[in-house]
Design a protein around this motif. Structure first.
Motif, short mmCIF file in Angstrom:
data_model
loop_
_atom_site.label_atom_id
_atom_site.label_comp_id
_atom_site.label_asym_id
_atom_site.label_seq_id
_atom_site.Cartn_x
_atom_site.Cartn_y
_atom_site.Cartn_z
N THR A 20 0.83 -1.20 0.00
CA THR A 20 0.00 0.00 0.00
C THR A 20 0.87 1.25 0.00
O THR A 20 1.80 1.36 0.79
N SER A 21 0.55 2.16 -0.90
CA SER A 21 1.29 3.42 -0.98
C SER A 21 0.30 4.55 -0.99
O SER A 21 -0.36 4.82 -1.97
N ALA A 22 0.12 5.21 0.17
CA ALA A 22 -0.88 6.27 0.31
C ALA A 22 -0.42 7.57 -0.33
O ALA A 22 -1.20 8.48 -0.51
N PRO A 26 -1.45 5.18 -6.75
CA PRO A 26 -1.73 3.92 -6.05
C PRO A 26 -0.91 2.78 -6.65
O PRO A 26 -0.51 2.82 -7.81
N SER A 27 -0.69 1.75 -5.86
CA SER A 27 0.09 0.61 -6.30
C SER A 27 -0.62 -0.14 -7.41
O SER A 27 -1.84 -0.05 -7.59
N ALA A 28 0.15 -0.92 -8.17
CA ALA A 28 -0.43 -1.73 -9.24
C ALA A 28 -1.44 -2.72 -8.68
O ALA A 28 -2.48 -2.99 -9.30
N ALA A 29 -1.14 -3.28 -7.50
CA ALA A 29 -2.06 -4.25 -6.89
C ALA A 29 -3.40 -3.60 -6.55
O ALA A 29 -4.46 -4.19 -6.77
N ALA A 30 -3.37 -2.38 -6.01
CA ALA A 30 -4.60 -1.68 -5.66
C ALA A 30 -5.39 -1.33 -6.92
O ALA A 30 -6.62 -1.50 -6.97
N VAL A 34 -9.28 -2.77 -7.85
CA VAL A 34 -10.42 -1.90 -8.15
C VAL A 34 -10.99 -2.23 -9.53
O VAL A 34 -12.21 -2.36 -9.70
N ILE A 35 -10.12 -2.37 -10.51
CA ILE A 35 -10.57 -2.68 -11.87
C ILE A 35 -11.29 -4.02 -11.92
O ILE A 35 -12.31 -4.17 -12.60
N ASP A 36 -10.80 -4.99 -11.16
CA ASP A 36 -11.44 -6.31 -11.14
C ASP A 36 -12.85 -6.24 -10.57
O ASP A 36 -13.77 -6.89 -11.08
N ILE A 37 -13.05 -5.44 -9.52
CA ILE A 37 -14.38 -5.30 -8.94
C ILE A 37 -15.35 -4.73 -9.98
O ILE A 37 -16.47 -5.23 -10.15
N VAL A 38 -14.90 -3.71 -10.69
CA VAL A 38 -15.77 -3.09 -11.69
C VAL A 38 -16.09 -4.06 -12.82
O VAL A 38 -17.25 -4.20 -13.23
N VAL A 106 -9.05 -0.64 -2.15
CA VAL A 106 -9.98 0.38 -2.64
C VAL A 106 -9.70 1.70 -1.94
O VAL A 106 -9.71 2.77 -2.56
N GLY A 107 -9.45 1.63 -0.63
CA GLY A 107 -9.11 2.84 0.11
C GLY A 107 -7.85 3.50 -0.42
O GLY A 107 -7.74 4.73 -0.47
#
Length: 312
Positions: A20-22, A26-30, A34-38, A106-107
């Motif tokens: 996580t990188s606030a 955003p990180s590639a994983a984040a 998100v894209i997968d959820i959509v 997502v956050g």
């Protein structure tokens, strides 16, 4: 009862991820999460979001993913207390987002989006408040003001976040967002009256039902009553009026950046027309529109948005 398909995204509980990188992008994983959820949702909202440039699209995907996850909690089969606990977890995650310390993928993307597009924290809190309303046993709305508040929480809030991301700094952009949000929510409510009644929810206000002679009773009894037919017709007229007002405001804003919203307006206004054509008398068959029809309607909506010159 926001507009999400029955396909569930990954577990909506707030859980830390590695990498996580606030700060910064955003990180590639984040982003992938998100894209997968959509993509898994198969929501009609994807059509409009695809019109956005990549960064704005990612920000909208994050907003959608958040809404999807909290909606899945509210609509899930867990006990009320467990749902409340999980929604509270998301309230804490939104606090963390605005403190620059998100723990959920997502956050993480929301943290980046909120900073880049100046997204108000209160709008995410409003969405969670609407979901909390949905988990409180049988859903009953006392009057039209209660319905307006609910629509503002679950749809208007998303609309305000959206116009910020679209980049529409017009004095009436938030009014457009709330008017369109309420129109979309009324169309959702009218589409899902029988599905909602099956899980103990009636979103047509009690004041409207009483006016048409519908007794206070179990949801299944309410939606089978003759007066409910008239009440639905009345709410459909209000929805059409909201769509018309949103179109009028969009005409004053005249920005091609509203194209994604104009797509959703066109798709849902067409849904409302189809529902009216079917009628409200039980048994109500689900409205099925062909992919060709929905695509044609979406193209017309996009064309309406794109034909306006930019005001910036």
């Amino acid at each position: 009862m926001s507009d999400h398909s029955a396909v569930s995204s990954p577990n909506g509980s707030v859980a830390p991820i590695s990498g996580t990188s606030a700060v910064g992008a955003p990180s590639a994983a984040a982003r992938a999460h998100v894209i997968d959820i959509v993509r898994r949702s198969r929501s009609s909202f994807q059509t409009g979001m695809r019109l956005l440039p990549p960064r704005r699209r990612l920000a909208m995907y994050a907003v959608y993913a958040f809404c999807r996850l909290v909606d899945d909690i509210a609509d899930g089969g867990e006990a009320r207390d467990r749902k409340a606990e999980r929604l509270s977890d998301w309230s804490q995650e939104i606090d963390a987002v605005y403190s620059g310390k998100p723990t959920h993928p997502v956050g993480e993307v929301l943290c980046w989006a909120a900073g880049r597009y100046d997204l108000p924290k209160a709008e995410f809190e409003a969405v969670i408040a609407g979901m909390m309303h949905d988990i409180e046993g049988e859903t009953v709305l006392a009057d039209r003001a209660a319905l307006t508040l609910y629509a503002r929480q679950v749809a208007g809030a998303v609309g305000i976040l959206s116009v910020r991301i679209f980049g529409v700094p017009h004095p009436e952009s938030e009014l457009f967002a709330t008017e369109l949000g309420e129109a979309l929510q009324l169309a959702n409510i009218l589409r899902d009256v029988d599905e909602d009644a099956a899980v103990g929810r009636v979103y047509v206000p009690q004041s409207c039902l009483r006016r048409h002679g519908v007794p206070a009773a179990a949801p299944a009894v309410v939606v089978a009553h003759d007066g409910f037919v008239v009440a639905c017709g009345e709410l459909a007229t209000e929805a059409a009026s909201k769509f018309a007002e949103a179109r009028a405001i969009a005409g004053r804003i005249r920005s091609p950046r509203l194209a994604p919203a104009m797509v959703m307006m066109a798709v849902y206004a067409d849904l409302l027309r189809s529902l009216n054509a079917r009628g409200w008398t039980a048994p109500r068959q689900p409205v099925v529109r062909s992919s060709t029809r929905k695509a044609a309607v979406a193209i017309r909506g996009a064309a309406l948005g794109w034909r306006w010159p930019s005001f910036t």
